[in-house]
Structures are given as structure tokens and as C-alpha cells.
Design a protein around this motif. Structure first.
Motif, PDB file in Angstrom:
ATOM      1  N   PHE A 119      41.357  45.741  58.854  1.00 21.78           N
ATOM      2  CA  PHE A 119      41.923  44.397  58.723  1.00 21.78           C
ATOM      3  C   PHE A 119      40.831  43.371  58.419  1.00 21.78           C
ATOM      4  O   PHE A 119      40.992  42.502  57.553  1.00 21.78           O
ATOM      5  N   LYS A 120      39.699  43.495  59.087  1.00 19.59           N
ATOM      6  CA  LYS A 120      38.588  42.571  58.876  1.00 19.59           C
ATOM      7  C   LYS A 120      38.024  42.705  57.463  1.00 19.59           C
ATOM      8  O   LYS A 120      37.795  41.706  56.770  1.00 19.59           O
ATOM      9  N   ILE A 121      37.797  43.959  57.003  1.00 18.89           N
ATOM     10  CA  ILE A 121      37.244  44.181  55.668  1.00 18.89           C
ATOM     11  C   ILE A 121      38.200  43.697  54.590  1.00 18.89           C
ATOM     12  O   ILE A 121      37.791  43.077  53.599  1.00 18.89           O
ATOM     13  N   LEU A 122      39.491  43.933  54.780  1.00 22.83           N
ATOM     14  CA  LEU A 122      40.482  43.514  53.790  1.00 22.83           C
ATOM     15  C   LEU A 122      40.501  41.994  53.660  1.00 22.83           C
ATOM     16  O   LEU A 122      40.576  41.452  52.547  1.00 22.83           O
ATOM     17  N   LYS A 123      40.409  41.298  54.769  1.00 20.06           N
ATOM     18  CA  LYS A 123      40.366  39.831  54.722  1.00 20.06           C
ATOM     19  C   LYS A 123      39.093  39.343  54.028  1.00 20.06           C
ATOM     20  O   LYS A 123      39.129  38.389  53.243  1.00 20.06           O
ATOM     21  N   GLU A 124      37.964  40.007  54.298  1.00 23.34           N
ATOM     22  CA  GLU A 124      36.708  39.608  53.658  1.00 23.34           C
ATOM     23  C   GLU A 124      36.777  39.802  52.149  1.00 23.34           C
ATOM     24  O   GLU A 124      36.314  38.942  51.380  1.00 23.34           O
ATOM     25  N   ARG A 125      37.363  40.917  51.706  1.00 23.37           N
ATOM     26  CA  ARG A 125      37.451  41.173  50.268  1.00 23.37           C
ATOM     27  C   ARG A 125      38.369  40.157  49.587  1.00 23.37           C
ATOM     28  O   ARG A 125      38.135  39.763  48.439  1.00 23.37           O
ATOM     29  N   ILE A 126      39.418  39.708  50.283  1.00 21.23           N
ATOM     30  CA  ILE A 126      40.303  38.696  49.709  1.00 21.23           C
ATOM     31  C   ILE A 126      39.597  37.348  49.660  1.00 21.23           C
ATOM     32  O   ILE A 126      39.680  36.614  48.660  1.00 21.23           O
ATOM     33  N   ASP A 127      38.873  37.003  50.726  1.00 19.20           N
ATOM     34  CA  ASP A 127      38.126  35.743  50.747  1.00 19.20           C
ATOM     35  C   ASP A 127      37.075  35.705  49.645  1.00 19.20           C
ATOM     36  O   ASP A 127      36.820  34.652  49.044  1.00 19.20           O
ATOM     37  N   GLU A 128      36.440  36.835  49.374  1.00 21.19           N
ATOM     38  CA  GLU A 128      35.383  36.910  48.375  1.00 21.19           C
ATOM     39  C   GLU A 128      35.911  37.170  46.972  1.00 21.19           C
ATOM     40  O   GLU A 128      35.135  37.412  46.051  1.00 21.19           O
ATOM     41  N   MET A 129      37.232  37.134  46.811  1.00 22.47           N
ATOM     42  CA  MET A 129      37.894  37.232  45.496  1.00 22.47           C
ATOM     43  C   MET A 129      37.527  38.516  44.757  1.00 22.47           C
ATOM     44  O   MET A 129      37.161  38.497  43.579  1.00 22.47           O
ATOM     45  N   TYR A 130      37.621  39.633  45.434  1.00 17.21           N
ATOM     46  CA  TYR A 130      37.340  40.916  44.787  1.00 17.21           C
ATOM     47  C   TYR A 130      38.500  41.322  43.898  1.00 17.21           C
ATOM     48  O   TYR A 130      39.666  41.075  44.203  1.00 17.21           O
ATOM     49  N   GLN A 131      38.120  41.942  42.764  1.00 16.31           N
ATOM     50  CA  GLN A 131      39.088  42.381  41.768  1.00 16.31           C
ATOM     51  C   GLN A 131      39.190  43.906  41.776  1.00 16.31           C
ATOM     52  O   GLN A 131      38.183  44.610  41.911  1.00 16.31           O
ATOM     53  N   VAL A 132      40.414  44.409  41.606  1.00 16.96           N
ATOM     54  CA  VAL A 132      40.658  45.841  41.462  1.00 16.96           C
ATOM     55  C   VAL A 132      40.616  46.171  39.974  1.00 16.96           C
ATOM     56  O   VAL A 132      41.301  45.532  39.168  1.00 16.96           O
ATOM     57  N   ASN A 133      39.833  47.148  39.609  1.00 15.35           N
ATOM     58  CA  ASN A 133      39.648  47.521  38.200  1.00 15.35           C
ATOM     59  C   ASN A 133      40.262  48.891  37.944  1.00 15.35           C
ATOM     60  O   ASN A 133      39.815  49.897  38.506  1.00 15.35           O
ATOM     61  N   LEU A 134      41.290  48.928  37.104  1.00 20.79           N
ATOM     62  CA  LEU A 134      41.974  50.165  36.736  1.00 20.79           C
ATOM     63  C   LEU A 134      41.672  50.492  35.281  1.00 20.79           C
ATOM     64  O   LEU A 134      41.423  49.601  34.455  1.00 20.79           O
ATOM     65  N   ILE A 135      41.717  51.777  34.958  1.00 22.40           N
ATOM     66  CA  ILE A 135      41.380  52.241  33.609  1.00 22.40           C
ATOM     67  C   ILE A 135      42.421  53.264  33.168  1.00 22.40           C
ATOM     68  O   ILE A 135      42.738  54.205  33.914  1.00 22.40           O
ATOM     69  N   LEU A 136      42.945  53.094  31.970  1.00 20.44           N
ATOM     70  CA  LEU A 136      43.868  54.057  31.368  1.00 20.44           C
ATOM     71  C   LEU A 136      43.389  54.371  29.961  1.00 20.44           C
ATOM     72  O   LEU A 136      43.268  53.465  29.132  1.00 20.44           O
ATOM     73  N   ASP A 137      43.124  55.637  29.696  1.00 22.14           N
ATOM     74  CA  ASP A 137      42.652  56.072  28.377  1.00 22.14           C
ATOM     75  C   ASP A 137      41.454  55.228  27.936  1.00 22.14           C
ATOM     76  O   ASP A 137      41.370  54.775  26.798  1.00 22.14           O
ATOM     77  N   ASN A 138      40.546  55.002  28.865  1.00 24.95           N
ATOM     78  CA  ASN A 138      39.294  54.270  28.626  1.00 24.95           C
ATOM     79  C   ASN A 138      39.506  52.779  28.393  1.00 24.95           C
ATOM     80  O   ASN A 138      38.578  52.070  27.987  1.00 24.95           O
ATOM     81  N   LEU A 139      40.718  52.268  28.632  1.00 22.46           N
ATOM     82  CA  LEU A 139      41.000  50.846  28.504  1.00 22.46           C
ATOM     83  C   LEU A 139      41.126  50.222  29.890  1.00 22.46           C
ATOM     84  O   LEU A 139      41.948  50.674  30.701  1.00 22.46           O
ATOM     85  N   PRO A 140      40.356  49.187  30.203  1.00 26.83           N
ATOM     86  CA  PRO A 140      40.533  48.499  31.485  1.00 26.83           C
ATOM     87  C   PRO A 140      41.865  47.758  31.518  1.00 26.83           C
ATOM     88  O   PRO A 140      42.349  47.265  30.486  1.00 26.83           O
TER      89      PRO A 140
END
Length: 661
Positions: A119-140
Motif C-alpha cells: 500500500f505504501k509503495i503504490l501510493k509513492e508510485r502514484i505520487d511520483e507520477m510513474y507510468q506503466v509502459n506496455l509493448i505490442l509487436d515492438n510498439l509502445p
């Protein structure tokens, strides 16, 4: 006549083969850009990359947060050395698609109850505006958002959002996959024989009738959706959620709380697009302010070229006039002129006097030539498309490869310069070669080790793994060092540059100067900095703000212009220094052009203060300054080597033209 026909036949054969090769090149694709054909129903697997944020610049692994994992377990994808050094950690994900099969309300998983640490880490990542990066067929995955009438493009999507005092996670993803019908280009073949070559085309009907689709776009819309706890009891992965899921990006509902689980789901829609496969990266390369980028660089190139040309013309006219006056006089008039006039002609007996720290000068010039060669080769091949954004890590891998191979140039230049300064004595070549091989890499490894310790302490994926660290050391000592020693050995075998005049035993006293020449040396770096500061802004934005840099053609032109300006600036300053009877030009010619690194580092601090205002934490600031210092050091060595070698050749040529009794 018969010999002429034979030569003509050989040349015709060579031209035919060259044309055949050029035709073949059109049938191949650059690294990282080969199209994949998928039939209807074929499985498409989405991969995940490290979580990134412009707030901290410290990447973290995707599965450091409580996300769903694939049934078969998490597996690392094939990574090159460049990806590891850039902090990319590509892994498999639970998201699965089927080509041209639209799916909705697909349940993914429900996590265990969030622990206090999660819970603490998840809140920190949201506060620090972390982005999730997904890739399909080499396309972000790309996300579109309209704000104030402007269409904004982002790669990835945020982990969550904070509204007032509550934290919400984006747990439902709406994917849109753009596809285009597969097109196979005609690839000619070559049949070779002893007396000629013939082109044949493989334009068979079967190649035209190949079906299937190619992925040309990958878009994502994140949503925060509150799943019904009663509907999650018996749900399995990839089962259809029993009730409709309305994805509204403007609304948030899934609040995270300690001790409560998270549920994830997704939907996917396939859309046939007119976008062709070669154009599928256009959406990522359309940076805001592109027109300003192009016109500003063009204007800068024109102005700097014009100024540098004027300086060079004035300098050449001045030197020619001095030489003409000096050589038209007889010996008595020359002696009288030497008594009455001052200038570069009076330091004839001291201009080639060995400078202080000769070995260090040879080392830095050798390293500078190696770094300059690496930059030219890397940017040249990147401009040709061999290091496109589609091939992640290829740019760093290419830079490292060229640097290792060009160790032979560094050793050669360092030993050749030492041999020239010592008037043909190659004694100490092994020591110089060893120092050349260890100077810049040693500094770079020291800085990277300190930064790596900080990243290890932060448990970031940006930290270089221990195995990769060992591989880098092996590349250094098993490839770079032997090649540098080999280059040094070659340098002892080639003729050195002989001085046109002898050096006096007693050094000439240098007259008192009105102002220190080091002020001119430091100020001289402003002109080279003016050629690249606009391009530097876009490079910095690419590194620290996640923008895609792709105008390598312009960068190559800027690099050529930078080399010319550095050479001219150092040449002018050396001439001015000799005119005031200061024969200690060696190091000053190096720093005259190398001082551009000082302005680059100051610009980096300015960029940190005004453009990276959101960068938080001492670790992030130390990382930024550490990498900026390493970049400035590399630029100083490369530009300094340009300035010194230009001045050295200029001084040698200038005093070779003077008549000496």
C-alpha cells in the motif's frame, strides 16, 4: 584494344553487381524493423517494460507493484546490452489478444489483500507520477489526451491518480490495436556466373496472395473501475466479467486501501487502418514544436557557418600578408624587422618547445579522437536508420561497439603525438598506450559505479546488473585495451612529423600580458556551444523527459559544423596567442575548443533548474548531475582533440613557410 575490352568488361560486371546489390538492399529491412504477419486468431502477447517517471528518473520493475502475473510465470524477454544500460527490463505480461478478435469485459485477476508495504509503495508510485509502459509487436502503448484544444501524446499510462486525499488505481485498460493488411514487397534475386550477373524478380502470384495483418498502432485508455466483489468470487483469468464494464477516463472509482485486494480487467478492439507498416512510428515521432525545431536548427547552422567563414577568411588573409612582407625582405631587413616588430615571428625558437605534462596531453588527445570517431560513426549510421527507435538499445550498443573498436585509433594518435614531440623517440609508447586505454574508461566506470550504488540502494531496474557490469569490464580489458596497445604499436612504426625549425635551449621570456589569455580560452567555447545548444535541448528532452529523438540527419550536420567551428576557434586563438609572443599554445589550443564542455555542463544545471522543476529527491539530482558530468567530459575530450590537432598542424605549416637561416 583487347586489353581495353577486358577492362571494360570487368568494369561493366562490377557495375551490374553493384546495381544488383542496391536492388537487394531494397528488399531487406533495417534492424528492429522487420514486419510480422499475423493470421486471424493468432495470439498477440503484450510485454511490459520498466515503470518510469520524469519526477525521479529512477526506473522500477513492473512487478514491484501488485499487478497481475501471467499464468506461466514472469519471463524476461531477450535484451541487448544497450537496453540493460538504459534501465529497460522487458518482461511478459498476462495481457493476451487474438488477431482481429474483439473482446470486452475480460477479467484478469484479483490480487491478494494489500499489505502495508504494498500500500505504501503504490501510493509513492502514484505520487511520483510513474507510468506503466506496455509493448505490442515492438510498439509502445500510446495514450491520447485533449487539453486546451491541443492533442497530447503520451507513451504508457499512469499507475493511478490522487484525488483529494484518496488514491485511485487504473485497473481497467481499453486497448485499441490498429492493423493493416499484410503487404509483401517484391525482392529481386541475383544469379551470378563467371562472366556476368543477371537480375531475376520473384514476382510470383503466391507472394501477392499472402493474407494476414500487421500491427501498425497500439493505443490504450486507462480507467478506474470498481468491480463488484460478489462477481469476483468464481472468476478465472480471461473469463468474461458477468456485468458490463463502462470505461470512462474522466471518472475514478477503484480506491486503494490497505488490507483490500485489487481487481484488474481489460478490453481490446481491432481497427483496420490506412497506416502502412513503414509509417507506424510516425505517431511517436510527431513531437510538439517540430517546426520550431527544424527552423531554429537551420537558422543556427546558417549563422554559425557564416560567422566561422568570415573568421577563417580574415585569418588566412592576415597570415598571407605577414608571410608576404616577411619573405620579400632581404636578410638585413629581416633582422631589423625582428628588432622593431613583435609577433609570432619572434617565437620561432620556442614554438615547438615541449609543453608541461606531455604524457597527459597525448592521453587526452588520443581519447578525444576515439570519442569523436565513435560519435561520427554512431550518428552517421543512426541517420541511415540502423539505430531507429524501433530497435531499443541499439543506439547505446552501437556507441559502445564503435568506442571499443576505435581503441586502435586512440592508441595510434597518442603514441604518434608522443613520438613527434620527442623528435622521433618512441620510448614510453607502452605506458602511453596503457594510459590511453584506461583514462576515460576509468573515469566513466568510477562515475557509473557511484551512480550504480545509488540505484542499487533504491532497488531500481536502472542499476546495471552485476553480470552486465562484469561483461563491461571484460569488454574493456579484452577488446579495448588490446586494440589500444595495437594502435600504439602501429604508432611507433609510422614516421613522425618532423619540426621545421630547431628549439632554442633557453626559453624566451614571455612579455607581460594586458589580461590573462585563459579568459579568451574559456570564452572561446561560446561559439562552438552556439552551434549545438538548440540540438542539445532536444537531446536532453529525449533523455530526461521521454521524448523520442529521431532527427539524426540534422544532428550529423550539426556535428560536422561543430568540428569545423572548434577547429577554426582554436586556430584563431592560437594565432592570437603567438602574436603576443606567448609560445605556450599547446594546452590552450586544447581547451580553447574543449571549453565548450563547461557551457554544456552549465546548461545542464540550467535545464535541471528550469525544465526539470519536478525532479525530486537527492538521488535523482545526483544521477542527473553525474550523467551530465560524464557527457561534458566526453565532449571536452573530443572537441579539445579537434582544436589541438588543428592548431598543431597550423603551427607546423605556418613556421614551415618562414625562411630560417
Amino acid at each position: 584494344m583487347g586489353g581495353f575490352l577486358e577492362q571494360f568488361k570487368k568494369w561493366a560486371l562490377m557495375i551490374c553487381c553493384a546495381c544488383a546489390i542496391l536492388q537487394l538492399v531494397q528488399g531487406f529491412y533495417l534492424p528492429g524493423s522487420f514486419p510480422h504477419r499475423y493470421d486471424i486468431g493468432d495470439q498477440l502477447s503484450v510485454k511490459v517494460n520498466s515503470l518510469t517517471s520524469i519526477e525521479t528518473e529512477i526506473p522500477y520493475g513492473y512487478y514491484t507493484l501488485p499487478f497481475c502475473k501471467p499464468l506461466e510465470g514472469v519471463k524476461d524477454s531477450a535484451e541487448n546490452l544497450g537496453e540493460l544500460l538504459m534501465g529497460d527490463r522487458i518482461e511478459t505480461s498476462p495481457y493476451r489478444f487474438k488477431m482481429r478478435v474483439n473482446e470486452s469485459e475480460i477479467f484478469l485477476c484479483q490480487t491478494n489483500a494489500l499489505s502495508a508495504d504494498e500500500f505504501k509503495i503504490l501510493k509513492e508510485r502514484i505520487d511520483e507520477m510513474y507510468q506503466v509502459n506496455l509493448i505490442l509487436d515492438n510498439l509502445p502503448a500510446i495514450r491520447y489526451m485533449t487539453k486546451d484544444g491541443f492533442l497530447l501524446r503520451w507513451t504508457g499510462y499512469p499507475v493511478g491518480v490522487k484525488v483529494q486525499n484518496s488514491y485511485y488505481v487504473f485497473n481497467h485498460l481499453k486497448f485499441t490495436v490498429l492493423v493493416h493488411k499484410y503487404e509483401r514487397t517484391t525482392v529481386p534475386g541475383v544469379i551470378g556466373a563467371a562472366d556476368g550477373a543477371e537480375l531475376i524478380a520473384t514476382d510470383d502470384k503466391a507472394s501477392k496472395e499472402v493474407g494476414g495483418y500487421m500491427v501498425v498502432g497500439f493505443e490504450v485508455v486507462p480507467c478506474s473501475f470498481l468491480h463488484n466483489p460478489k462477481s469476483l468470487g468464481n472468476q478465472t483469468m480471461y473469463a468474461v466479467y458477468p456485468t458490463p464494464i463502462k470505461c470512462d477516463p474522466a471518472m475514478v472509482a477503484m480506491v486503494i486501501k490497505e488490507g483490500q485486494p485489487l481487481a484488474f480487467s481489460y478490453e481490446v478492439t481491432f481497427v483496420e487502418s490506412d497506416i502502412t507498416w513503414p509509417s507506424r512510428w510516425d505517431a511517436y515521432l510527431k513531437m510538439e514544436g517540430a517546426k520550431v525545431h527544424w527552423f531554429s536548427i537551420l537558422n543556427s547552422l546558417m549563422v554559425i557557418t557564416f560567422l566561422a567563414g568570415i573568421v577563417l577568411i580574415i585569418l588566412l588573409r592576415t597570415i598571407r600578408r605577414d608571410l608576404a612582407r616577411y619573405e620579400e625582405l632581404d636578410k638585413e631587413a629581416q633582422a631589423q624587422m625582428n628588432e622593431e616588430l613583435s609577433g609570432w615571428k619572434l617565437v620561432v625558437g620556442d614554438v615547438f618547445r615541449a609543453p608541461e605534462s606531455v604524457e597527459l596531453l597525448c592521453v587526452v588527445v588520443g581519447n578525444g579522437c576515439q570519442i569523436l570517431g565513435m560519435a561520427v560513426a554512431t550518428i552517421f549510421f543512426a541517420a541511415l536508420g540502423f539505430m531507429s527507435p524501433a530497435s531499443r538499445g541499439s543506439l547505446i550498443t552501437g556507441m559502445l561497439s564503435f568506442y571499443l573498436l576505435l581503441g586502435i585509433v586512440a592508441g595510434y594518435v597518442g603514441v604518434w603525438l608522443l613520438k613527434t614531440i620527442k623528435c622521433g623517440d618512441p620510448t614510453g609508447w607502452f605506458s602511453i598506450s596503457w594510459r590511453v586505454a584506461c583514462f576515460f574508461p576509468g573515469i566513466a566506470f568510477s562515475i557509473l559505479t557511484i551512480l550504480n550504488l545509488l540505484l542499487w540502494g533504491s532497488q531500481s531496474t536502472g542499476a546495471i546488473p552485476l553480470l552486465t557490469y562484469i561483461i563491461l569490464l571484460l569488454l574493456w580489458f579484452c577488446i579495448s585495451v588490446p586494440l589500444t596497445l595495437m594502435g600504439g604499436l602501429i604508432g611507433t612504426r609510422v614516421p613522425h612529423l618532423e619540426y621545421p625549425i630547431k628549439t632554442n635551449q633557453i626559453p624566451r621570456e614571455i612579455p607581460a600580458q594586458r589580461f590573462p589569455t585563459w579568459f579568451l580560452v574559456i570564452g572561446a567555447g561560446t561559439l562552438p556551444f552556439g552551434t549545438l545548444f538548440i540540438e542539445l535541448f532536444f537531446i536532453m528532452s529525449s533523455i530526461w523527459l521521454g521524448h523520442v529523438y529521431y532527427v539524426f540527419g540534422f544532428l550529423f550536420i550539426v556535428l560536422i559544423l561543430l568540428v569545423l567551428v572548434c577547429a577554426e576557434v582554436s586556430l584563431v586563438l592560437t594565432y592570437m596567442q603567438l602574436c603576443v609572443e606567448d609560445w605556450r599554445w599547446w594546452w590552450k589550443s586544447f581547451f580553447a575548443s574543449g571549453s565548450v564542455a563547461l557551457y554544456i555542463f552549465l546548461y545542464s544545471i540550467n535545464y535541471l533548474v528550469f525544465d526539470l522543476k519536478s525532479l525530486s529527491g537527492p538521488v535523482s539530482a545526483i544521477l542527473y548531475l553525474g550523467y551530465s558530468l560524464l557527457m561534458a567530459l566526453a565532449v571536452m575530450l573530443a572537441t579539445g582533440a579537434i582544436g589541438f590537432l588543428t592548431s598543431f598542424m597550423f603551427v607546423h605549416r605556418l613556421f614551415s613557410s618562414v625562411k630560417i637561416d
